[in-house]
Scaffold this motif. Structure first.
Motif, PDB file in Angstrom:
ATOM      1  N   ARG A 122       0.832  -1.207   0.000  1.00 40.66           N
ATOM      2  CA  ARG A 122       0.000   0.000   0.000  1.00 40.66           C
ATOM      3  C   ARG A 122       0.867   1.257   0.000  1.00 40.66           C
ATOM      4  O   ARG A 122       0.566   2.230  -0.694  1.00 40.66           O
ATOM      5  CB  ARG A 122      -0.927   0.004   1.215  1.00 40.66           C
ATOM      6  CG  ARG A 122      -2.118  -0.881   1.025  1.00 40.66           C
ATOM      7  CD  ARG A 122      -3.125  -0.721   2.148  1.00 40.66           C
ATOM      8  NE  ARG A 122      -4.141  -1.741   1.996  1.00 40.66           N
ATOM      9  CZ  ARG A 122      -4.632  -2.466   2.972  1.00 40.66           C
ATOM     10  NH1 ARG A 122      -4.190  -2.303   4.205  1.00 40.66           N
ATOM     11  NH2 ARG A 122      -5.559  -3.351   2.733  1.00 40.66           N
ATOM     12  N   VAL A 125       2.214   1.439  -3.340  1.00 39.69           N
ATOM     13  CA  VAL A 125       1.171   1.831  -4.280  1.00 39.69           C
ATOM     14  C   VAL A 125       0.930   3.338  -4.172  1.00 39.69           C
ATOM     15  O   VAL A 125       0.793   4.031  -5.183  1.00 39.69           O
ATOM     16  CB  VAL A 125      -0.131   1.033  -4.024  1.00 39.69           C
ATOM     17  CG1 VAL A 125      -1.321   1.665  -4.745  1.00 39.69           C
ATOM     18  CG2 VAL A 125       0.043  -0.405  -4.441  1.00 39.69           C
ATOM     19  N   GLU A 126       0.867   3.820  -2.942  1.00 41.55           N
ATOM     20  CA  GLU A 126       0.664   5.264  -2.773  1.00 41.55           C
ATOM     21  C   GLU A 126       1.842   6.032  -3.369  1.00 41.55           C
ATOM     22  O   GLU A 126       1.670   7.061  -4.027  1.00 41.55           O
ATOM     23  CB  GLU A 126       0.491   5.602  -1.296  1.00 41.55           C
ATOM     24  CG  GLU A 126      -0.848   5.175  -0.731  1.00 41.55           C
ATOM     25  CD  GLU A 126      -0.982   5.506   0.747  1.00 41.55           C
ATOM     26  OE1 GLU A 126      -0.214   6.321   1.267  1.00 41.55           O
ATOM     27  OE2 GLU A 126      -1.873   4.903   1.372  1.00 41.55           O
ATOM     28  N   LYS A 127       3.016   5.516  -3.141  1.00 39.60           N
ATOM     29  CA  LYS A 127       4.212   6.164  -3.663  1.00 39.60           C
ATOM     30  C   LYS A 127       4.194   6.135  -5.188  1.00 39.60           C
ATOM     31  O   LYS A 127       4.466   7.145  -5.855  1.00 39.60           O
ATOM     32  CB  LYS A 127       5.437   5.439  -3.119  1.00 39.60           C
ATOM     33  CG  LYS A 127       6.732   6.024  -3.502  1.00 39.60           C
ATOM     34  CD  LYS A 127       7.824   5.236  -2.808  1.00 39.60           C
ATOM     35  CE  LYS A 127       9.107   5.302  -3.534  1.00 39.60           C
ATOM     36  NZ  LYS A 127      10.130   4.435  -3.024  1.00 39.60           N
ATOM     37  N   PHE A 128       3.881   4.942  -5.747  1.00 37.76           N
ATOM     38  CA  PHE A 128       3.832   4.837  -7.210  1.00 37.76           C
ATOM     39  C   PHE A 128       2.704   5.695  -7.793  1.00 37.76           C
ATOM     40  O   PHE A 128       2.858   6.293  -8.852  1.00 37.76           O
ATOM     41  CB  PHE A 128       3.670   3.378  -7.654  1.00 37.76           C
ATOM     42  CG  PHE A 128       4.889   2.539  -7.444  1.00 37.76           C
ATOM     43  CD1 PHE A 128       6.149   3.021  -7.754  1.00 37.76           C
ATOM     44  CD2 PHE A 128       4.784   1.234  -6.953  1.00 37.76           C
ATOM     45  CE1 PHE A 128       7.264   2.235  -7.571  1.00 37.76           C
ATOM     46  CE2 PHE A 128       5.895   0.461  -6.785  1.00 37.76           C
ATOM     47  CZ  PHE A 128       7.153   0.941  -7.078  1.00 37.76           C
ATOM     48  N   SER A 129       1.568   5.709  -7.112  1.00 38.08           N
ATOM     49  CA  SER A 129       0.463   6.520  -7.627  1.00 38.08           C
ATOM     50  C   SER A 129       0.819   8.009  -7.586  1.00 38.08           C
ATOM     51  O   SER A 129       0.468   8.766  -8.495  1.00 38.08           O
ATOM     52  CB  SER A 129      -0.832   6.242  -6.878  1.00 38.08           C
ATOM     53  OG  SER A 129      -0.713   6.602  -5.532  1.00 38.08           O
ATOM     54  N   ASP A 130       1.526   8.427  -6.523  1.00 43.55           N
ATOM     55  CA  ASP A 130       1.980   9.823  -6.464  1.00 43.55           C
ATOM     56  C   ASP A 130       2.939  10.107  -7.620  1.00 43.55           C
ATOM     57  O   ASP A 130       2.866  11.163  -8.258  1.00 43.55           O
ATOM     58  CB  ASP A 130       2.678  10.122  -5.135  1.00 43.55           C
ATOM     59  CG  ASP A 130       1.694  10.271  -4.002  1.00 43.55           C
ATOM     60  OD1 ASP A 130       0.488  10.488  -4.263  1.00 43.55           O
ATOM     61  OD2 ASP A 130       2.112  10.123  -2.825  1.00 43.55           O
ATOM     62  N   GLU A 131       3.831   9.186  -7.897  1.00 47.57           N
ATOM     63  CA  GLU A 131       4.794   9.375  -8.975  1.00 47.57           C
ATOM     64  C   GLU A 131       4.093   9.416 -10.328  1.00 47.57           C
ATOM     65  O   GLU A 131       4.436  10.224 -11.206  1.00 47.57           O
ATOM     66  CB  GLU A 131       5.838   8.244  -8.983  1.00 47.57           C
ATOM     67  CG  GLU A 131       6.948   8.467  -8.019  1.00 47.57           C
ATOM     68  CD  GLU A 131       8.009   7.391  -8.157  1.00 47.57           C
ATOM     69  OE1 GLU A 131       8.360   6.982  -9.285  1.00 47.57           O
ATOM     70  OE2 GLU A 131       8.491   6.967  -7.121  1.00 47.57           O
ATOM     71  N   ILE A 132       3.086   8.514 -10.481  1.00 48.93           N
ATOM     72  CA  ILE A 132       2.363   8.497 -11.748  1.00 48.93           C
ATOM     73  C   ILE A 132       1.607   9.820 -11.931  1.00 48.93           C
ATOM     74  O   ILE A 132       1.611  10.398 -13.014  1.00 48.93           O
ATOM     75  CB  ILE A 132       1.387   7.283 -11.794  1.00 48.93           C
ATOM     76  CG1 ILE A 132       2.154   5.984 -11.883  1.00 48.93           C
ATOM     77  CG2 ILE A 132       0.422   7.404 -12.964  1.00 48.93           C
ATOM     78  CD1 ILE A 132       1.319   4.754 -11.786  1.00 48.93           C
ATOM     79  N   VAL A 133       1.004  10.251 -10.833  1.00 52.13           N
ATOM     80  CA  VAL A 133       0.247  11.539 -10.913  1.00 52.13           C
ATOM     81  C   VAL A 133       1.227  12.657 -11.248  1.00 52.13           C
ATOM     82  O   VAL A 133       0.945  13.524 -12.066  1.00 52.13           O
ATOM     83  CB  VAL A 133      -0.502  11.799  -9.597  1.00 52.13           C
ATOM     84  CG1 VAL A 133      -1.063  13.214  -9.562  1.00 52.13           C
ATOM     85  CG2 VAL A 133      -1.615  10.782  -9.434  1.00 52.13           C
TER      86      VAL A 133
END
Length: 139
Positions: A122, A125-133
């Motif tokens: 998680r 995922v939050e880190k990757f989602s922040d990077e993707i955003v």
């Protein structure tokens, strides 16, 4: 006719005298020896019968004691067998309890690892989602 002369009486006296002498010297001792031998044989036969009876009684006692010993050994064997079966059941039950405890601990450890991995994922995922955003915004 038979004549009775002096030789007849001499022979009669000689026969009677010889009969009494032989009776005293030979016949009575031989009869005593024969009687002693008969008594010895009868005593030996009686002793042999007594020994045979005692042997039969001893064999009967031995057979009875052997049967009792066999029965006692069978009872002891059966009791030890039943005791062994009970111990086996107890050991299996304790092994099942111990295996159950180990399994529960393994499940708890696995669940903790899953939660730990889930938290780590998680966070990732939050880190990757922040990077993707961020990358999407940069574009």
């Amino acid at each position: 006719m038979i004549e009775l002369n002096k030789w007849f009486f001499v022979l009669l006296i000689n026969f009677l005298l010889l009969f009494f002498i032989l009776n005293f010297i030979l016949f009575k001792p031989l009869l005593k020896i024969f009687k002693a031998r008969d008594d010895t044989v009868k005593d030996s036969l009686n002793a042999a019968k007594d020994l045979s009876n005692r042997r039969e009684e001893g064999l009967a006692i031995l057979k009875r004691e052997l049967a009792e010993a066999k029965n006692k050994a069978k009872e002891i064997f059966d009791s030890h067998k039943a005791e062994g079966i009970e111990k086996q059941k107890e050991m299996l039950a304790s092994a099942e309890v111990e295996a159950s405890k180990i399994l529960e601990k393994a499940r708890a450890d696995l669940k903790a690892e899953v939660e730990k991995a889930s938290k780590a994922l998680r966070a990732d995922v939050e880190k990757f989602s922040d990077e993707i955003v961020r990358k999407m915004i940069k574009l």
